[in-house]
Scaffold this motif. Structure first.
Motif, PDB file in Angstrom:
ATOM      1  N   LEU A  33     -67.304  -7.624   9.421  1.00 14.16           N
ATOM      2  CA  LEU A  33     -67.004  -6.428   8.748  1.00 14.16           C
ATOM      3  C   LEU A  33     -65.372  -6.352   8.706  1.00 14.16           C
ATOM      4  O   LEU A  33     -64.856  -6.378   9.711  1.00 14.16           O
ATOM      5  CB  LEU A  33     -67.499  -5.410   9.532  1.00 14.16           C
ATOM      6  CG  LEU A  33     -69.095  -5.037   9.636  1.00 14.16           C
ATOM      7  CD1 LEU A  33     -69.540  -4.141  10.663  1.00 14.16           C
ATOM      8  CD2 LEU A  33     -69.772  -4.813   8.206  1.00 14.16           C
ATOM      9  N   ASN A  34     -64.703  -6.224   7.727  1.00 14.72           N
ATOM     10  CA  ASN A  34     -63.408  -6.390   7.608  1.00 14.72           C
ATOM     11  C   ASN A  34     -62.658  -5.101   8.136  1.00 14.72           C
ATOM     12  O   ASN A  34     -61.301  -5.035   7.881  1.00 14.72           O
ATOM     13  CB  ASN A  34     -62.867  -6.784   6.344  1.00 14.72           C
ATOM     14  CG  ASN A  34     -63.127  -5.842   5.150  1.00 14.72           C
ATOM     15  OD1 ASN A  34     -63.764  -4.564   5.298  1.00 14.72           O
ATOM     16  ND2 ASN A  34     -62.492  -5.992   4.018  1.00 14.72           N
ATOM     17  N   ARG A  35     -63.214  -4.050   8.414  1.00 10.91           N
ATOM     18  CA  ARG A  35     -62.680  -2.758   8.897  1.00 10.91           C
ATOM     19  C   ARG A  35     -63.164  -2.635  10.238  1.00 10.91           C
ATOM     20  O   ARG A  35     -64.434  -2.731  10.413  1.00 10.91           O
ATOM     21  CB  ARG A  35     -62.830  -1.683   8.062  1.00 10.91           C
ATOM     22  CG  ARG A  35     -62.021  -1.729   6.780  1.00 10.91           C
ATOM     23  CD  ARG A  35     -60.552  -1.519   7.043  1.00 10.91           C
ATOM     24  NE  ARG A  35     -60.277  -0.399   7.366  1.00 10.91           N
ATOM     25  CZ  ARG A  35     -59.997   0.730   6.429  1.00 10.91           C
ATOM     26  NH1 ARG A  35     -59.981   0.668   5.488  1.00 10.91           N
ATOM     27  NH2 ARG A  35     -59.528   1.745   7.233  1.00 10.91           N
ATOM     28  N   GLY A  36     -62.397  -2.092  11.234  1.00  9.20           N
ATOM     29  CA  GLY A  36     -62.936  -1.745  12.470  1.00  9.20           C
ATOM     30  C   GLY A  36     -63.970  -0.644  12.289  1.00  9.20           C
ATOM     31  O   GLY A  36     -63.764   0.399  11.637  1.00  9.20           O
ATOM     32  N   ILE A  37     -65.063  -0.272  13.369  1.00  5.60           N
ATOM     33  CA  ILE A  37     -65.702   0.971  12.809  1.00  5.60           C
ATOM     34  C   ILE A  37     -66.088   1.689  14.457  1.00  5.60           C
ATOM     35  O   ILE A  37     -65.620   1.235  15.425  1.00  5.60           O
ATOM     36  CB  ILE A  37     -67.116   0.557  12.434  1.00  5.60           C
ATOM     37  CG1 ILE A  37     -67.661  -0.463  13.352  1.00  5.60           C
ATOM     38  CG2 ILE A  37     -67.110  -0.309  11.016  1.00  5.60           C
ATOM     39  CD1 ILE A  37     -69.151  -0.767  12.953  1.00  5.60           C
ATOM     40  N   SER A  38     -66.331   2.971  14.118  1.00  4.44           N
ATOM     41  CA  SER A  38     -66.578   3.856  15.443  1.00  4.44           C
ATOM     42  C   SER A  38     -67.928   4.030  15.541  1.00  4.44           C
ATOM     43  O   SER A  38     -68.710   4.149  14.532  1.00  4.44           O
ATOM     44  CB  SER A  38     -65.899   4.974  15.375  1.00  4.44           C
ATOM     45  OG  SER A  38     -66.301   6.111  16.113  1.00  4.44           O
ATOM     46  N   PHE A  39     -68.528   4.105  16.754  1.00  7.74           N
ATOM     47  CA  PHE A  39     -69.706   4.198  17.104  1.00  7.74           C
ATOM     48  C   PHE A  39     -69.933   5.672  17.754  1.00  7.74           C
ATOM     49  O   PHE A  39     -71.073   6.149  18.262  1.00  7.74           O
ATOM     50  CB  PHE A  39     -70.418   3.165  18.065  1.00  7.74           C
ATOM     51  CG  PHE A  39     -70.375   1.758  17.760  1.00  7.74           C
ATOM     52  CD1 PHE A  39     -71.751   1.467  17.286  1.00  7.74           C
ATOM     53  CD2 PHE A  39     -69.204   1.081  17.471  1.00  7.74           C
ATOM     54  CE1 PHE A  39     -71.928  -0.092  16.757  1.00  7.74           C
ATOM     55  CE2 PHE A  39     -69.510  -0.102  16.971  1.00  7.74           C
ATOM     56  CZ  PHE A  39     -70.792  -0.716  16.734  1.00  7.74           C
ATOM     57  N   LEU A  40     -68.859   6.616  17.675  1.00  3.99           N
ATOM     58  CA  LEU A  40     -68.902   7.971  18.285  1.00  3.99           C
ATOM     59  C   LEU A  40     -69.243   9.048  17.181  1.00  3.99           C
ATOM     60  O   LEU A  40     -69.528  10.180  17.727  1.00  3.99           O
ATOM     61  CB  LEU A  40     -67.617   8.087  18.859  1.00  3.99           C
ATOM     62  CG  LEU A  40     -67.213   6.952  19.895  1.00  3.99           C
ATOM     63  CD1 LEU A  40     -65.923   7.446  20.448  1.00  3.99           C
ATOM     64  CD2 LEU A  40     -68.315   7.010  20.864  1.00  3.99           C
ATOM     65  N   GLY A  41     -69.252   8.968  16.092  1.00  3.70           N
ATOM     66  CA  GLY A  41     -69.790  10.043  15.029  1.00  3.70           C
ATOM     67  C   GLY A  41     -71.200  10.064  14.735  1.00  3.70           C
ATOM     68  O   GLY A  41     -71.931   9.498  15.390  1.00  3.70           O
ATOM     69  N   ASP A  42     -71.284  11.114  13.737  1.00  2.52           N
ATOM     70  CA  ASP A  42     -72.820  11.095  13.154  1.00  2.52           C
ATOM     71  C   ASP A  42     -73.278   9.744  12.747  1.00  2.52           C
ATOM     72  O   ASP A  42     -72.979   9.409  11.770  1.00  2.52           O
ATOM     73  CB  ASP A  42     -72.688  12.050  12.199  1.00  2.52           C
ATOM     74  CG  ASP A  42     -74.261  12.399  11.543  1.00  2.52           C
ATOM     75  OD1 ASP A  42     -75.042  11.660  12.078  1.00  2.52           O
ATOM     76  OD2 ASP A  42     -74.247  13.318  10.753  1.00  2.52           O
ATOM     77  N   PRO A  43     -74.204   9.299  13.163  1.00  2.00           N
ATOM     78  CA  PRO A  43     -74.787   7.815  12.805  1.00  2.00           C
ATOM     79  C   PRO A  43     -75.365   7.848  11.313  1.00  2.00           C
ATOM     80  O   PRO A  43     -75.516   6.635  10.787  1.00  2.00           O
ATOM     81  CB  PRO A  43     -75.863   7.527  13.893  1.00  2.00           C
ATOM     82  CG  PRO A  43     -76.325   8.758  14.468  1.00  2.00           C
ATOM     83  CD  PRO A  43     -75.046   9.840  14.418  1.00  2.00           C
ATOM     84  N   PHE A  44     -75.681   8.866  10.902  1.00  2.00           N
ATOM     85  CA  PHE A  44     -76.400   8.732   9.731  1.00  2.00           C
ATOM     86  C   PHE A  44     -75.217   9.479   8.550  1.00  2.00           C
ATOM     87  O   PHE A  44     -75.384   9.469   7.435  1.00  2.00           O
ATOM     88  CB  PHE A  44     -77.409   9.953   9.576  1.00  2.00           C
ATOM     89  CG  PHE A  44     -78.618   9.419  10.303  1.00  2.00           C
ATOM     90  CD1 PHE A  44     -79.435   8.190   9.722  1.00  2.00           C
ATOM     91  CD2 PHE A  44     -79.125   9.869  11.605  1.00  2.00           C
ATOM     92  CE1 PHE A  44     -80.371   7.833  10.268  1.00  2.00           C
ATOM     93  CE2 PHE A  44     -80.205   9.131  12.194  1.00  2.00           C
ATOM     94  CZ  PHE A  44     -80.880   8.178  11.427  1.00  2.00           C
TER      95      PHE A  44
END
Length: 327
Positions: A276-287
């Motif tokens: 994945l070429n952009r870093g992601i957050s796991f802390l928001g609404d997963p949907f």
């Protein structure tokens, strides 16, 4: 009760859910050598190799860099000569001298330890866990979930299915389903029906420790706890028939331990890395349809038992699902 190094190694191995053969593979020795050590036989060099992967703690003796140094310090503290220790233990002076230099065999070591350090005991070292964790966004968080649970963003799961082919009739295990059940929801919405879900923190029949699962599935697909990812990959290879797909940090491609234990495996090899070429957050609404950008760069790692040759690397442009920055 006398010193029992073999029992301590066995307990440490079982704590880490390793078979004798698996521990031997990691340490570069045979299963028979592991069995011998667990029976308090074999060479110290083998013992030291095993302790790298099934560590034990020694208690009741002056500290030292290794058990040989501990014996030397203990003997000096009791003012016993090499000859006196050798005579009482029924071994040669050279044997005692070699033991203090971390050479020799486990059997004589136990005999000598019983003389110079009769209170010495050995036990399995606990599996280390950090006291202070950081969230995946990099902020200090002393209340980090003890099971390392962070829901997988649904758009990231859909990107996996867009770039990797899975048979819709496959039996799939999602062993970290969590409260949000995101991966299961995305799979069912795209035509997968044979899905088994479990989680160590679930309730009822779904409450299962991944390492206790012995049933086999065509595919294991999940976002595993990052802190135990190596053990997860190894166990997934035991129970997956065809494929494994795990969401993990991109920097896990490096590291000598991962190289030796995971990446060089040819029986169930790494087949593809979807970056994945952009870093992601796991802390928001997963949907949510859009994700917060972070410095946590991840990839879907795909293992395929039928794959031959080196893994393929593909880049996924996930820019479209990232939140737009305010002007």
């Amino acid at each position: 009760m006398s010193l029992d190094i073999g029992a301590a190694i066995r307990a440490s191995r079982k704590l880490r859910k390793l078979t004798q053969a698996e521990l031997g593979d990691r340490a570069g020795v045979t299963r028979q050598a592991v069995a011998a050590l667990e029976g308090n036989q074999g060479h110290l060099s083998t013992m030291f190799a095993l302790l790298e992967h099934a560590p034990i703690n020694f208690k009741g003796m002056t500290s030292g860099a290794a058990v040989g140094e501990k014996l030397a310090l203990a003997r000096q503290a009791t003012r016993l000569s090499l000859a006196a220790v050798a005579r009482t233990a029924g071994v040669s002076i050279n044997t005692v001298r070699n033991l203090e230099r971390n050479r020799g065999s486990v059997g004589p070591l136990i005999k000598v330890a019983g003389i110079v350090a009769p209170r010495l005991r050995a036990g399995p070292a606990p599996i280390e866990t950090g006291k202070v964790w950081r969230t995946v966004a990099g902020r200090p968080n002393r209340a980090r979930d003890p099971n390392d649970y962070y829901a997988t963003p649904a758009p990231i799961v859909r990107l996996l299915l867009d770039h990797e082919e899975f048979d819709r009739k496959s039996s799939i295990l999602e062993p970290c389903v969590g409260k949000a059940r995101v991966i299961e929801a995305v799979l069912r919405s795209t035509g997968f029906a044979c899905i088994t879900c479990s989680d160590i923190a679930a309730s009822g029949s779904e409450q299962r420790d991944f390492f206790d699962i012995s049933d086999c599935y065509d595919v294991v697909l999940t976002n595993p706890p990052f802190r135990r990812h190596v053990d997860w990959i190894i166990h997934a290879k035991r129970i997956a028939r065809h494929k494994i797909a795990l969401l993990l940090p991109l920097n896990y491609l490096s590291g000598s331990d991962r190289h030796d234990r995971i990446w060089t495996d040819k029986e169930f090899p790494l087949a593809k890395v979807l970056i994945l070429n952009r870093g992601i957050s796991f802390l928001g609404d997963p949907f949510a349809e859009r994700l917060e950008a972070t410095q946590l760069y991840c990839a879907w790692y795909i293992w395929d038992r039928a794959h031959k040759g080196p893994p393929a690397i593909h880049w996924i442009d996930n820019h479209a699902i990232m939140e737009r920055q305010a002007a």
